[in-house]
Enzyme design. Sequence first.
Site, PDB file in Angstrom:
ATOM      1  N   GLY A  54       5.176  -0.240  10.755  1.00  0.00           N
ATOM      2  CA  GLY A  54       5.396   0.905  11.634  1.00  0.00           C
ATOM      3  C   GLY A  54       5.473   2.144  10.767  1.00  0.00           C
ATOM      4  O   GLY A  54       4.659   2.312   9.868  1.00  0.00           O
ATOM      5  N   GLU A  55       6.460   2.975  10.991  1.00  0.00           N
ATOM      6  CA  GLU A  55       6.672   4.160  10.151  1.00  0.00           C
ATOM      7  C   GLU A  55       8.024   4.020   9.471  1.00  0.00           C
ATOM      8  O   GLU A  55       9.058   4.075  10.133  1.00  0.00           O
ATOM      9  CB  GLU A  55       6.679   5.426  11.011  1.00  0.00           C
ATOM     10  CG  GLU A  55       5.417   6.243  10.981  1.00  0.00           C
ATOM     11  CD  GLU A  55       4.688   6.288   9.644  1.00  0.00           C
ATOM     12  OE1 GLU A  55       3.499   5.915   9.637  1.00  0.00           O
ATOM     13  OE2 GLU A  55       5.273   6.683   8.621  1.00  0.00           O
ATOM     14  N   CYS A  86       4.565  -4.393   5.452  1.00  0.00           N
ATOM     15  CA  CYS A  86       4.078  -3.011   5.386  1.00  0.00           C
ATOM     16  C   CYS A  86       5.241  -2.014   5.366  1.00  0.00           C
ATOM     17  O   CYS A  86       5.928  -1.923   4.355  1.00  0.00           O
ATOM     18  CB  CYS A  86       3.070  -2.759   6.502  1.00  0.00           C
ATOM     19  SG  CYS A  86       1.987  -1.384   6.095  1.00  0.00           S
ATOM     20  N   ILE A 142      -3.060  -1.572   7.025  1.00  0.00           N
ATOM     21  CA  ILE A 142      -3.069  -0.376   7.883  1.00  0.00           C
ATOM     22  C   ILE A 142      -2.181   0.682   7.233  1.00  0.00           C
ATOM     23  O   ILE A 142      -0.965   0.524   7.164  1.00  0.00           O
ATOM     24  CB  ILE A 142      -2.536  -0.691   9.299  1.00  0.00           C
ATOM     25  CG1 ILE A 142      -3.353  -1.822   9.946  1.00  0.00           C
ATOM     26  CG2 ILE A 142      -2.573   0.561  10.172  1.00  0.00           C
ATOM     27  CD1 ILE A 142      -2.770  -2.342  11.245  1.00  0.00           C
ATOM     28  N   ARG A 143      -2.796   1.729   6.738  1.00  0.00           N
ATOM     29  CA  ARG A 143      -2.057   2.776   6.006  1.00  0.00           C
ATOM     30  C   ARG A 143      -1.015   2.124   5.097  1.00  0.00           C
ATOM     31  O   ARG A 143       0.173   2.460   5.094  1.00  0.00           O
ATOM     32  CB  ARG A 143      -1.416   3.774   6.974  1.00  0.00           C
ATOM     33  CG  ARG A 143      -2.476   4.590   7.725  1.00  0.00           C
ATOM     34  CD  ARG A 143      -1.913   5.616   8.668  1.00  0.00           C
ATOM     35  NE  ARG A 143      -1.026   5.012   9.656  1.00  0.00           N
ATOM     36  CZ  ARG A 143       0.304   5.102   9.634  1.00  0.00           C
ATOM     37  NH1 ARG A 143       0.902   5.797   8.713  1.00  0.00           N
ATOM     38  NH2 ARG A 143       1.009   4.511  10.555  1.00  0.00           N
ATOM     39  N   HIS A 178      -0.559  -7.167   7.067  1.00  0.00           N
ATOM     40  CA  HIS A 178       0.015  -7.534   8.370  1.00  0.00           C
ATOM     41  C   HIS A 178      -0.374  -8.961   8.751  1.00  0.00           C
ATOM     42  O   HIS A 178      -1.317  -9.154   9.530  1.00  0.00           O
ATOM     43  CB  HIS A 178      -0.500  -6.584   9.456  1.00  0.00           C
ATOM     44  CG  HIS A 178       0.094  -5.215   9.397  1.00  0.00           C
ATOM     45  ND1 HIS A 178       1.171  -4.836  10.158  1.00  0.00           N
ATOM     46  CD2 HIS A 178      -0.235  -4.139   8.651  1.00  0.00           C
ATOM     47  CE1 HIS A 178       1.487  -3.584   9.897  1.00  0.00           C
ATOM     48  NE2 HIS A 178       0.638  -3.130   8.984  1.00  0.00           N
ATOM     49  N   GLU A 180       0.857 -10.837  10.832  1.00  0.00           N
ATOM     50  CA  GLU A 180       1.034 -11.077  12.274  1.00  0.00           C
ATOM     51  C   GLU A 180      -0.210 -10.698  13.069  1.00  0.00           C
ATOM     52  O   GLU A 180      -0.303 -11.016  14.258  1.00  0.00           O
ATOM     53  CB  GLU A 180       2.268 -10.314  12.794  1.00  0.00           C
ATOM     54  CG  GLU A 180       2.104  -8.815  12.991  1.00  0.00           C
ATOM     55  CD  GLU A 180       2.123  -8.002  11.693  1.00  0.00           C
ATOM     56  OE1 GLU A 180       2.143  -8.599  10.599  1.00  0.00           O
ATOM     57  OE2 GLU A 180       2.091  -6.760  11.787  1.00  0.00           O
TER      58      GLU A 180
END
Length: 198
Positions: A54-55, A86, A142-143, A178, A180
């Site tokens: 997430g962030e 992440c 992802i980022r 990730h 998942e």
Amino acid sequence: MSKNGDHKNITGILALQGDFAMHGRMLDRIGQPWRLVKHTPDFSEINSLIIPGGESTTMLKFFAGEGMGKAILEFVAEGKPIFGTCAGAILLAREVSNPTQESLGLMDITVERNAYGRQVDSSVRAGDCPELVDHPIEMVFIRAPIIRRVGARVRVLGRAEGVPVLVEQGNLLAATFHPELTEDETIHRYFLEKASHG
Ligand code: GLN
């Protein structure tokens, strides 16, 4: 067995923000009981924890506001395992750069946020986790952060293109990708195996 829930085999998925639902989907596939963790009393119901992507900056705000950061540190102090993916890996790291930010500081690694550059915001790469599985596995980034430094007590369990992407220190496991988001259950199964020995 103790009164604080050690006998329960329920994995908590931190659900303050981010990609928690897909971890639930993966645990359903594996048949592992789980529940979302949204408030500090939820910790008494679980014996392992996943911190999703997430962030990390947003999650840090929740950590301060709700005492969640303190609750996580206490959970680890009780010897309970945590898997960070992440943003979750960023939060577990001792040092975070690009920019420097606070973290739980639990794993002796340095991570650089958003380090794969803009052009490759997201990518799927083949990575190797030779101690877990004898064939390459698909890894979704992802980022993603890059693990720039790994301390002496940290084991590198997975690499993609030579870079560490899955690391372990005692009861703590961190992935910059990730797991998942693919159909491959290897990494979650490994974490749950660790959790069952804890
Ligand atoms: N870039 C995010 C961060 O720095 C992490 C991205 C993710 O979790 N997929 O927190």
